[in-house]
Each structure stands twice: as C-alpha cells, then as structure tokens.
Design a protein around this motif. Sequence first.
Motif, short mmCIF file in Angstrom:
data_model
loop_
_atom_site.label_atom_id
_atom_site.label_comp_id
_atom_site.label_asym_id
_atom_site.label_seq_id
_atom_site.Cartn_x
_atom_site.Cartn_y
_atom_site.Cartn_z
N PHE A 129 0.81 -1.14 0.01
CA PHE A 129 -0.02 -0.18 0.10
C PHE A 129 0.88 1.23 -0.02
O PHE A 129 0.49 2.12 -0.49
CB PHE A 129 -0.85 0.01 1.40
N LYS A 135 -0.89 0.62 -7.94
CA LYS A 135 -2.15 0.83 -8.37
C LYS A 135 -3.56 0.27 -7.52
O LYS A 135 -4.27 0.76 -7.31
CB LYS A 135 -2.39 1.00 -9.79
N TYR A 159 -8.96 -3.18 5.72
CA TYR A 159 -9.84 -2.22 5.86
C TYR A 159 -9.18 -0.69 6.20
O TYR A 159 -9.24 0.27 5.71
CB TYR A 159 -10.94 -2.49 6.87
N ARG A 160 -8.39 -0.95 7.16
CA ARG A 160 -7.55 0.38 7.59
C ARG A 160 -6.70 1.02 6.53
O ARG A 160 -6.45 2.13 6.37
CB ARG A 160 -6.82 -0.05 8.84
N LYS A 162 -7.00 0.26 3.18
CA LYS A 162 -7.85 0.65 2.22
C LYS A 162 -8.18 2.19 2.26
O LYS A 162 -7.98 3.08 1.49
CB LYS A 162 -8.86 0.02 1.82
N ALA A 163 -8.79 2.57 3.55
CA ALA A 163 -9.14 3.81 3.93
C ALA A 163 -7.98 4.80 4.05
O ALA A 163 -8.13 5.83 3.49
CB ALA A 163 -9.84 3.69 5.23
N LYS A 164 -6.96 4.41 4.35
CA LYS A 164 -5.57 5.36 4.66
C LYS A 164 -5.10 5.98 3.21
O LYS A 164 -4.76 6.87 2.82
CB LYS A 164 -4.54 4.73 5.41
N HIS A 165 -4.80 4.77 2.40
CA HIS A 165 -4.23 4.88 1.08
C HIS A 165 -5.07 5.02 -0.14
O HIS A 165 -4.69 5.26 -1.36
CB HIS A 165 -3.08 3.73 0.68
N ASN A 166 -6.43 4.83 0.37
CA ASN A 166 -7.36 5.03 -1.04
C ASN A 166 -7.17 3.97 -2.42
O ASN A 166 -7.10 4.84 -3.44
CB ASN A 166 -7.63 6.47 -1.32
N LYS A 167 -6.74 2.86 -2.00
CA LYS A 167 -6.29 1.81 -2.89
C LYS A 167 -7.30 0.75 -3.09
O LYS A 167 -7.59 0.20 -1.89
CB LYS A 167 -5.03 1.30 -3.05
N PRO A 168 -7.63 0.21 -4.11
CA PRO A 168 -8.52 -1.14 -4.04
C PRO A 168 -7.87 -2.24 -3.82
O PRO A 168 -6.49 -2.44 -4.02
CB PRO A 168 -9.20 -1.03 -5.47
N ASP A 189 -12.28 -5.91 -2.31
CA ASP A 189 -13.61 -5.03 -3.00
C ASP A 189 -14.27 -6.09 -3.94
O ASP A 189 -15.35 -6.03 -4.22
CB ASP A 189 -12.77 -3.76 -3.87
#
Length: 350
Positions: A129, A135, A159-160, A162-168, A189
């Motif tokens: 991440f 990407k 989950y943490r 994904k929210a922090k780095h905004n990556k799928p 996702d």
Amino acid sequence: MTDPNRPDFPGSQGSNEPAMTDLWGAGGTPAAATSSAGAGAKPGWERDVLEKLVFSTLKEQRSARRWRNFLRLAWLLVVIGIAVVLFSRETTTTSKSTAHTAVVDIKGEIAAGNEASAEFVVAALRSAFEDSGSKAVVLLINSPGGSPVQAGIINDEIYRLKAKHNKPVYAVVEETCASAAYYIASAADDIYVDKASIVGSIGVLMDGFGFTGTMEKLGVERRLLTAGENKGFLDPFSPQSEQQRAFALQMLEQIHQQFIGVVKKGRGDRLKETPETFSGLFWTGQQAVELGLADQLGNVSYVAREVVKAEEVIDYTRRDNVAERLVKKFGAAMGAGAVQTVQSNALQVR
C-alpha cells in the motif's frame, strides 16, 4: 652363578647343545640387521630412513593444518553469507517505482509462525500500500483456512489500509479459499475465482478425540489433577460433561457469528443468502459466483491487465529466506537441548 667354562655349559667344548648365537654386535646393533644392512644398504641408511620419516610427518602435519584452515574459512564465509542475507533483505519496491499491480500471497495454513501468519501478511500489505507505484493490491489466496484470530487481524488491517491509502484490494483464488481464508477475502472489493476453485466453509470447529471408553476396557486409570473444576474439560482422557459441552458450543457460536458479520459486511447486497450459506458448506468457484460469495472468474493476469490496468505484477509477499529458516531450526535445536539439559539436571538432583 653359572660358569661358562663348565663342560656342560651350552656352547662350550664339552657340551652337546648348540652354541647360543650372539644377537647383538659390538655396537649394539642386531647382527641380522647389520648383516642385512651390510649386504644391501649403503652406509648411513638409518639416517636416510629417519629423515624420510621426519619429512613425511611434517608433510602430513602441514596438510592437516591447511585443511583445518580451509574448513575454518569455509565456515566463516557461511556465517558471513547468512548474516548478509539476514540483515540485507531484498526489497521489491521503491518510492518512485513505476505503475504496477501489487500481489501478496496467502498460501497454506493461516497460523502464527507460518508464512500466512498475520505478522507476515500485514507487513507485506503495508509495503504494497505504501509504494506510490502500486495501483491496487491483489490477495493471491490458496489456503484451507486456519486461525480466526490471525484472519481477523489481517481483515481489520485491510480495511484500515484501504481507507488510509485509497487503493482497491482484489482477492484472486487459486485452488482453495475456505474458512479463515474466506474470512480474509471478504475484506476485498471484489473476489475472482477459477470455475473449479473451492470457496466457502463459513463455519467454526473445535476437534479432538475421546478415549475414556477405550481406557475403561483396557483397565487404564486417568490421574489428572486440576485446580478448577473445568480446567481439564478438553482433556481427551477425561469424560466431558453436558455443561462443558454447552460452554464450548456457545464459544464456537460466538466466533461463528463474528465470521458471519465479517462476510455480510464485505459482500453486502451481492450475497445471495440461503440456509446453507453459513452452514460450513463449500462450493466450486462457479457456484460461489452464483451465490454472491465471489464476483466473477479470473486470475492474477486478468485482474492486473483488465481491472487494475497495470500489467506489471510485483510480489510483495514476506517469506522466510533460507538463512532465517536455518536460524529458526538452530534456535529450536538449541531450545530443545536446553530443555533436555534442565530435565537431566532435575533428574540428577532427585
């Protein structure tokens, strides 16, 4: 004392017995050796033989010393090599890496100490991440399950991150994604499977054996001492009461509900729930897509090329290298030796 001049003394003129041979010459050298040396050897042959013996001994000593030095150097190089591998782990990412799809393997049993442990998987996920070139992150899963605790740690961390780095995050299933492995996959996702993959087994179990009947038939008495009436209720050699069985089932049910909640959170409206969905059954990949447990068929190459749009795939999986495995085995051997030493000393004290 015996008089050699007596007529009956061996070798005297009056004796019938043969005369004794003088085995030693005047110089203290055996007569046979003197005659032999005089017959076929040059003067000073003893010195030549002695010199050859000394030189041969020195040669053997030098050869043994060189071999010892070689072995010491070889072991030194091995130790240096292990140290270099341990302290200079190869990294697969840089902060300026090109666009790529990051892959983290989750293979084998999910348990502490394994490569599919929360320690290893979480470390790999963080690296994937944090790399600016990644990407998306793909979880490449081939696992029958394992510890719900380890799976829960990994699920929460996904989950943490994904929210922090905004990556799928995408899960790609190879042969198997069951039980705790699906617990982890539900945080993705989207989940991609092969049509013949095994997916599901949303349930919890606690297995063991009971030998009480066999022991009674054999006349074996179990002598288990505990402080606390329920301390040994999982002991296979002791009978299990209904109260203890009910307690264990209650605990399993609670963990099962946690599992169900995680799956519902991850799959949402895509999940087509049936009475069998959370019964512990498992299905093929094709059936899993129909039931909403997975999204569609696909593999890592397909996801990288068609979904992430970054065909280059970089593996971030954290694995034990050869040096670390050797160190662990060495440590385990040392630990076993220490335990044996303590036990031996304890026996001696008694």
